[in-house]
Design a protein around this motif. Structure first.
Motif, PDB file in Angstrom:
ATOM      1  N   THR A  66      32.654  62.547  30.731  1.00  9.01           N
ATOM      2  CA  THR A  66      32.032  62.213  31.965  1.00  9.01           C
ATOM      3  C   THR A  66      32.087  60.902  31.969  1.00  9.01           C
ATOM      4  N   ASN A  67      32.224  59.755  31.223  1.00 14.84           N
ATOM      5  CA  ASN A  67      32.455  58.495  32.122  1.00 14.84           C
ATOM      6  C   ASN A  67      33.688  58.358  33.124  1.00 14.84           C
ATOM      7  N   GLN A  80      31.986  51.315  37.920  1.00 13.70           N
ATOM      8  CA  GLN A  80      32.835  51.022  37.631  1.00 13.70           C
ATOM      9  C   GLN A  80      32.492  50.960  35.671  1.00 13.70           C
ATOM     10  N   LEU A  81      31.313  50.549  35.919  1.00 12.88           N
ATOM     11  CA  LEU A  81      30.879  49.938  34.363  1.00 12.88           C
ATOM     12  C   LEU A  81      30.802  50.986  33.000  1.00 12.88           C
ATOM     13  N   ARG A  82      30.295  52.310  33.734  1.00 12.12           N
ATOM     14  CA  ARG A  82      30.553  53.663  32.669  1.00 12.12           C
ATOM     15  C   ARG A  82      31.966  53.973  32.637  1.00 12.12           C
ATOM     16  N   ARG A  83      32.568  53.685  33.919  1.00 10.21           N
ATOM     17  CA  ARG A  83      34.197  54.456  33.525  1.00 10.21           C
ATOM     18  C   ARG A  83      34.141  53.462  32.339  1.00 10.21           C
ATOM     19  N   ASN A  84      34.111  51.839  32.787  1.00 10.43           N
ATOM     20  CA  ASN A  84      34.981  50.830  31.010  1.00 10.43           C
ATOM     21  C   ASN A  84      34.490  51.520  29.774  1.00 10.43           C
ATOM     22  N   HIS A  85      33.170  52.217  30.118  1.00 15.23           N
ATOM     23  CA  HIS A  85      33.097  52.676  28.533  1.00 15.23           C
ATOM     24  C   HIS A  85      33.536  54.536  28.126  1.00 15.23           C
ATOM     25  N   ALA A  86      34.463  54.129  28.641  1.00 10.95           N
ATOM     26  CA  ALA A  86      34.948  55.561  28.758  1.00 10.95           C
ATOM     27  C   ALA A  86      35.770  55.962  27.254  1.00 10.95           C
ATOM     28  N   LYS A 117      35.531  44.917  23.357  1.00  8.70           N
ATOM     29  CA  LYS A 117      36.272  44.390  22.998  1.00  8.70           C
ATOM     30  C   LYS A 117      37.574  45.527  22.333  1.00  8.70           C
ATOM     31  N   TYR A 118      36.074  46.965  21.955  1.00  7.57           N
ATOM     32  CA  TYR A 118      36.409  48.015  20.960  1.00  7.57           C
ATOM     33  C   TYR A 118      36.205  49.646  22.320  1.00  7.57           C
ATOM     34  N   GLU A 119      35.806  49.251  23.420  1.00 10.01           N
ATOM     35  CA  GLU A 119      36.489  50.505  24.130  1.00 10.01           C
ATOM     36  C   GLU A 119      36.270  49.555  25.947  1.00 10.01           C
ATOM     37  N   THR A 120      37.075  51.051  26.611  1.00  9.10           N
ATOM     38  CA  THR A 120      37.764  50.754  27.843  1.00  9.10           C
ATOM     39  C   THR A 120      38.266  51.912  28.006  1.00  9.10           C
ATOM     40  N   TYR A 121      38.609  51.722  29.653  1.00 10.41           N
ATOM     41  CA  TYR A 121      38.721  52.509  30.866  1.00 10.41           C
ATOM     42  C   TYR A 121      40.442  54.091  30.202  1.00 10.41           C
ATOM     43  N   VAL A 122      40.168  54.736  30.612  1.00  7.11           N
ATOM     44  CA  VAL A 122      41.020  55.601  30.788  1.00  7.11           C
ATOM     45  C   VAL A 122      40.703  57.962  31.560  1.00  7.11           C
TER      46      VAL A 122
END
Length: 219
Positions: A115-116, A122-128, A149-154
């Motif tokens: 759902t992210n 944008q901050l939620r997207r970065n936690h996808a 470092k350990y999470e990102t967007y997709v």
């Protein structure tokens, strides 16, 4: 990565919970922990339906594949996650793959928050996408100690099939999404160390209804 030992868990095989499944080599079993499973058809694929049980003990809800001990290699699967009907407002449809699983509570995992993926924030997207290493390195700790470092967007859509490919070698893991040549996430310091080995499992977060199909493990 050494000799090629291939275990293939077909889509129909993954749809047979807690019973013998065909891997192409021999019958293998799967074991559900904190998850209710059922055989189903989903979005054009025979699949394993996995519903996270509420109030399940421990950090992780797993469907453990009975494959040889996994250290280095490649794990592929089609996965889909969405918040369950009874999920809280903070549920994200958490779904992913755990590897080097030991004692049910020691594992490395990479998972998605569907759902992210297309959130307006944008901050939620970065936690996808998220890497974790339980029991010590939860997502909260990793985010606090090493932001981004350990999470990102997709790009993700809840309930849609997403293909994941995780390449593990030594202390490094790379996640490739939907056939992308370049990795979406690179983890260069797997917390259990370069020599850790253990089971491979399908990983489900709280408040999640997930589906899995076509798992493949190569080592």
């Amino acid at each position: 990565m050494g000799g090629a030992a291939l275990t293939m868990v077909s889509a129909s095989a993954l749809a047979a919970p807690r019973s013998a499944v065909g891997t192409g080599l021999e019958a293998e079993a799967i074991r559900a922990i904190g998850v209710e499973t059922a055989r189903t058809a989903y979005e054009g694929r025979p699949a394993l339906r996995a519903l996270a049980l509420e109030n399940a003990p421990g950090l992780d809800r797993l469907v453990v594949l009975d494959t040889p001990a996994f250290g280095d290699g490649v794990i592929e699967a089609w996965i889909s996650g969405a918040p369950s009907a009874t999920a809280s407002a903070t549920a994200r449809g958490f779904v992913g793959v755990a590897f080097r699983v030991r004692d049910e509570d020691r594992l490395e995992a990479i998972y998605l928050r569907p759902t992210n993926g297309r959130a307006d924030d944008q901050l939620r997207r970065n936690h996808a996408v998220q890497y974790i290493s339980h029991p010590d390195h939860t997502w909260e700790r990793l985010r606090a100690e090493a932001p981004a470092k350990y999470e990102t967007y997709v790009d993700l859509v809840p309930g849609r099939w997403t293909h994941v490919r995780i390449v593990v070698k030594g202390s490094k893991a790379q996640l490739h999404v939907d056939g992308a040549e370049q990795p979406t996430l690179i983890v260069g310091d797997l917390k259990h160390g370069a020599d850790a080995k253990g089971a491979v499992a399908l990983w489900i977060g709280p408040g999640t209804l997930a589906h899995f199909s076509g798992a493949r493990v190569t080592s």
